[in-house]
Design a protein around this motif. Sequence first.
Motif, PDB file in Angstrom:
ATOM      1  N   ASP A 133      -6.453  -0.006  -5.003  1.00 21.18           N
ATOM      2  CA  ASP A 133      -6.475  -1.458  -4.791  1.00 21.18           C
ATOM      3  C   ASP A 133      -5.799  -2.189  -5.950  1.00 21.18           C
ATOM      4  OD1 ASP A 133      -7.831  -0.996  -2.475  1.00 21.18           O
ATOM      5  OD2 ASP A 133      -9.777  -1.660  -3.210  1.00 21.18           O
ATOM      6  N   GLN A 134      -6.031  -1.706  -7.152  1.00 19.81           N
ATOM      7  CA  GLN A 134      -5.415  -2.348  -8.314  1.00 19.81           C
ATOM      8  C   GLN A 134      -3.897  -2.182  -8.301  1.00 19.81           C
ATOM      9  OE1 GLN A 134      -7.511  -1.977 -12.202  1.00 19.81           O
ATOM     10  NE2 GLN A 134      -8.716  -0.415 -11.154  1.00 19.81           N
ATOM     11  N   ALA A 135      -3.445  -0.978  -7.990  1.00 19.04           N
ATOM     12  CA  ALA A 135      -1.998  -0.737  -7.949  1.00 19.04           C
ATOM     13  C   ALA A 135      -1.339  -1.579  -6.870  1.00 19.04           C
ATOM     14  CB  ALA A 135      -1.735   0.749  -7.701  1.00 19.04           C
ATOM     15  N   LEU A 136      -2.011  -1.718  -5.757  1.00 12.00           N
ATOM     16  CA  LEU A 136      -1.491  -2.509  -4.650  1.00 12.00           C
ATOM     17  C   LEU A 136      -1.363  -3.981  -5.056  1.00 12.00           C
ATOM     18  CD1 LEU A 136      -2.909  -2.038  -1.051  1.00 12.00           C
ATOM     19  CD2 LEU A 136      -2.090  -4.224  -1.868  1.00 12.00           C
ATOM     20  N   PHE A 137      -2.415  -4.533  -5.664  1.00 10.66           N
ATOM     21  CA  PHE A 137      -2.386  -5.939  -6.064  1.00 10.66           C
ATOM     22  C   PHE A 137      -1.342  -6.180  -7.154  1.00 10.66           C
ATOM     23  CE2 PHE A 137      -4.651  -9.639  -8.229  1.00 10.66           C
ATOM     24  CZ  PHE A 137      -4.128 -10.571  -7.356  1.00 10.66           C
ATOM     25  N   ALA A 138      -1.203  -5.238  -8.062  1.00 15.79           N
ATOM     26  CA  ALA A 138      -0.160  -5.360  -9.096  1.00 15.79           C
ATOM     27  C   ALA A 138       1.215  -5.437  -8.448  1.00 15.79           C
ATOM     28  CB  ALA A 138      -0.241  -4.179 -10.063  1.00 15.79           C
ATOM     29  N   ASP A 139       1.429  -4.636  -7.420  1.00 19.97           N
ATOM     30  CA  ASP A 139       2.706  -4.660  -6.707  1.00 19.97           C
ATOM     31  C   ASP A 139       2.953  -6.028  -6.075  1.00 19.97           C
ATOM     32  OD1 ASP A 139       4.870  -2.672  -5.275  1.00 19.97           O
ATOM     33  OD2 ASP A 139       4.185  -4.229  -3.895  1.00 19.97           O
TER      34      ASP A 139
ATOM     35  N   HIS B 219       0.835  -1.206   0.000  1.00 24.11           N
ATOM     36  CA  HIS B 219       0.000   0.000   0.000  1.00 24.11           C
ATOM     37  C   HIS B 219       0.870   1.256   0.000  1.00 24.11           C
ATOM     38  CE1 HIS B 219      -2.838   3.030   1.511  1.00 24.11           C
ATOM     39  NE2 HIS B 219      -3.807   2.248   1.070  1.00 24.11           N
ATOM     40  N   ARG B 220       1.898   1.265   0.848  1.00 23.19           N
ATOM     41  CA  ARG B 220       2.788   2.432   0.906  1.00 23.19           C
ATOM     42  C   ARG B 220       3.525   2.614  -0.429  1.00 23.19           C
ATOM     43  NH1 ARG B 220       4.082   0.380   6.151  1.00 23.19           N
ATOM     44  NH2 ARG B 220       5.963  -0.563   5.276  1.00 23.19           N
ATOM     45  N   ARG B 221       4.035   1.516  -0.979  1.00 27.41           N
ATOM     46  CA  ARG B 221       4.770   1.624  -2.251  1.00 27.41           C
ATOM     47  C   ARG B 221       3.861   2.094  -3.376  1.00 27.41           C
ATOM     48  NH1 ARG B 221       6.950  -3.365  -0.354  1.00 27.41           N
ATOM     49  NH2 ARG B 221       5.475  -4.489  -1.684  1.00 27.41           N
ATOM     50  N   ALA B 222       2.648   1.529  -3.442  1.00 24.90           N
ATOM     51  CA  ALA B 222       1.738   1.886  -4.529  1.00 24.90           C
ATOM     52  C   ALA B 222       1.326   3.347  -4.436  1.00 24.90           C
ATOM     53  CB  ALA B 222       0.504   0.986  -4.493  1.00 24.90           C
ATOM     54  N   LEU B 223       1.031   3.813  -3.234  1.00 21.81           N
ATOM     55  CA  LEU B 223       0.598   5.201  -3.074  1.00 21.81           C
ATOM     56  C   LEU B 223       1.728   6.169  -3.400  1.00 21.81           C
ATOM     57  CD1 LEU B 223      -1.902   6.764  -2.273  1.00 21.81           C
ATOM     58  CD2 LEU B 223      -1.102   6.759   0.087  1.00 21.81           C
ATOM     59  N   ALA B 224       2.948   5.790  -3.056  1.00 24.06           N
ATOM     60  CA  ALA B 224       4.088   6.663  -3.361  1.00 24.06           C
ATOM     61  C   ALA B 224       4.384   6.704  -4.847  1.00 24.06           C
ATOM     62  CB  ALA B 224       5.323   6.178  -2.589  1.00 24.06           C
TER      63      ALA B 224
ATOM     64  N   GLY C 145      -9.334  -1.492 -16.290  1.00 23.31           N
ATOM     65  CA  GLY C 145      -8.465  -1.724 -15.151  1.00 23.31           C
ATOM     66  C   GLY C 145      -7.144  -1.022 -15.347  1.00 23.31           C
ATOM     67  N   LEU C 146      -6.377  -0.906 -14.287  1.00 21.82           N
ATOM     68  CA  LEU C 146      -5.074  -0.263 -14.332  1.00 21.82           C
ATOM     69  C   LEU C 146      -4.148  -1.046 -15.263  1.00 21.82           C
ATOM     70  CD1 LEU C 146      -3.892   2.202 -12.737  1.00 21.82           C
ATOM     71  CD2 LEU C 146      -2.810   0.509 -11.233  1.00 21.82           C
ATOM     72  N   PRO C 147      -3.462  -0.384 -16.193  1.00 25.14           N
ATOM     73  CA  PRO C 147      -2.597  -1.111 -17.126  1.00 25.14           C
ATOM     74  C   PRO C 147      -1.571  -1.993 -16.430  1.00 25.14           C
ATOM     75  CG  PRO C 147      -2.902   1.149 -17.871  1.00 25.14           C
ATOM     76  CD  PRO C 147      -3.537   1.061 -16.522  1.00 25.14           C
ATOM     77  N   GLU C 148      -0.981  -1.495 -15.320  1.00 25.91           N
ATOM     78  CA  GLU C 148       0.017  -2.300 -14.618  1.00 25.91           C
ATOM     79  C   GLU C 148      -0.570  -3.603 -14.091  1.00 25.91           C
ATOM     80  OE1 GLU C 148       0.837   2.009 -13.210  1.00 25.91           O
ATOM     81  OE2 GLU C 148      -0.701   0.918 -14.350  1.00 25.91           O
ATOM     82  N   LEU C 149      -1.791  -3.552 -13.591  1.00 24.84           N
ATOM     83  CA  LEU C 149      -2.403  -4.774 -13.069  1.00 24.84           C
ATOM     84  C   LEU C 149      -2.761  -5.729 -14.194  1.00 24.84           C
ATOM     85  CD1 LEU C 149      -3.481  -6.537 -10.846  1.00 24.84           C
ATOM     86  CD2 LEU C 149      -5.614  -5.205 -10.850  1.00 24.84           C
ATOM     87  N   ARG C 150      -3.267  -5.209 -15.292  1.00 22.49           N
ATOM     88  CA  ARG C 150      -3.621  -6.100 -16.406  1.00 22.49           C
ATOM     89  C   ARG C 150      -2.379  -6.781 -16.978  1.00 22.49           C
ATOM     90  NH1 ARG C 150      -5.541  -3.395 -20.487  1.00 22.49           N
ATOM     91  NH2 ARG C 150      -5.438  -1.254 -19.679  1.00 22.49           N
ATOM     92  N   GLU C 151      -1.279  -6.059 -17.004  1.00 19.97           N
ATOM     93  CA  GLU C 151      -0.012  -6.675 -17.442  1.00 19.97           C
ATOM     94  C   GLU C 151       0.404  -7.781 -16.470  1.00 19.97           C
ATOM     95  OE1 GLU C 151       2.035  -6.313 -19.954  1.00 19.97           O
ATOM     96  OE2 GLU C 151       1.396  -4.477 -20.986  1.00 19.97           O
TER      97      GLU C 151
END
Length: 552
Positions: A428-434, A163-168, A182-188
């Motif tokens: 949430d999507q950025a977090l899960f992608a991470d 969560h911290r990494r994604a928000l930053a 959806g967020l491109p990073e998560l779809r990738e």
Amino acid sequence: MSDSQTTSSPATAHGAPTDRTAPARGAGPDAARAARAATPAWELLLPSVALPARQRGRALQRALRDAITSGRIAGGTRLPASRELAADLGVSRGLITDAYEQLTAEGYLRSGRGAGTWVSGAVRCALPAGRERADDAREPAIGFLPGTPDLSLFPRAAWTAAHRRALARLPHEALGYPDPRGLPELREALAGLLTRRRGVVADPGRIVVCSGVAQALTLVGAVLAGRGDGPLLAAGAAPAPARGGAGGGDRWAGATAAEAVGSVRGTAAAFTPGQGRPRVALEDPGTAAYRGLFAAVGVDAVPLAVGAEGLDPAELAATGARGAVLTPSHQFPSGIAYSARRRSGLLDWARAADGLLVEDDYDGDFRYDRAPVGALQGLDPGRVVYTGSVSKSLAPGLRLGWMVVPQALVDEVVERKRTMDLGHPVLDQALFADLIERGDYDRQLRRCQRAYRERRDALVTALTEHFPGTRVTGIAAGLHVIAHLPERYGPRESFLARAQRAGVALAPLDAYACGTAPELHARPGVRLVLGYAHLSPSRIVAAVRQLRHPGR
């Protein structure tokens, strides 16, 4: 605001006096004060005026508002004059006047010059929350009901760090209205994960992030309803009109906030169901809730009996359905895996009938004794919608899932998603992608698999010990098994009643039947769907022992 000098106590829902107690004629001021102090109707306001001076005004308004909406002060009740109520409560008259004026502006009170202040007749009190009856059956102390993972395995530390990494890392622009795919990073990340773990043919342009499998099925149903009797996936099928540029999912990249909001108002009517309601076949036994999801978007669900190898393509063809929802890797709840013959036959049906297969891969990541069965979608990505979620691997409360859509339906599914909710939450999507990119999600899957294998083994061993002769099936995968108890432990109704008295919640297999599989009811003995993922090995053993020997 004018206050009447004649006061009356409000009627209450609990029998408080409807007329204010007045001192006898000729009584002195001490008697009058005592009478006012003894008035029980205003006791509900006393806590608010006992607060520090800065908090009294809002607290008094809130207390009076709550008393009206709860019915303790009934509609049509005449309130005391502000001067006298202030004297009753020991506060300034201005505090009471402000409260009256505020609630009059909000519509809870009405007043008129020389007419006093009254509770508005337009107010309807809220109904009290229902209470459980004393004779209701007590909640089971422990349960084998399937469908819930062990929520204590949720990776809180890894989630917090991600969560911290994604928000930053997220740019400010990413917090605007999201791409509905959806967020491109998560779809990738999902494309790589699904290809590697499940054999799915996935490219990011055909992945749509959604709120779990339930929303994925709703989107598919909306597309089926929109196509009606027209072509679905065959040549000539008309996709949704593009917003601009070349076709395909990329047309939504970079949509402005105005366009995102405008789509809900301007394009929702573009999809009109056909004259007849399309049909979709559902497995029987299966998940009954799916019927309601499809009905909500104008699609009729047709139950179809699941055989030893899966759904029969010939029976599916006879229903006239445009699509079918399957759990081919580990059928829920029977636990079978579709045979290669059935998989091939169902794909042949889809190609011949211009039909659509929807694969619900609800627990495909959990195989214990042999390599996982690959996804059906890998055999024909143009005829199968693949769906999955984190509900079993992380937590159902995250409401995070995905669908891999045939290219011919991408634009329409994306448009439906956009008009439904404007896209999934970005953070949430950025977090899960991470989590996926760093390998934390793979580690979580391995951790869960070890824990669930141990629990499955504990359940099978306990059943063998305490219920000799029990046959357990569906054990190679998933988070539940089917226990076939011998006839001597029945009849079914008596066994379930004993379990309830012992405080153990159970689900019989026939509870998931929809009527097209009569053999589920005809077979003797007791057959149970036992979910074990949410129970520790020790609790599993204790619950099975309790079933066999209640009260020990």
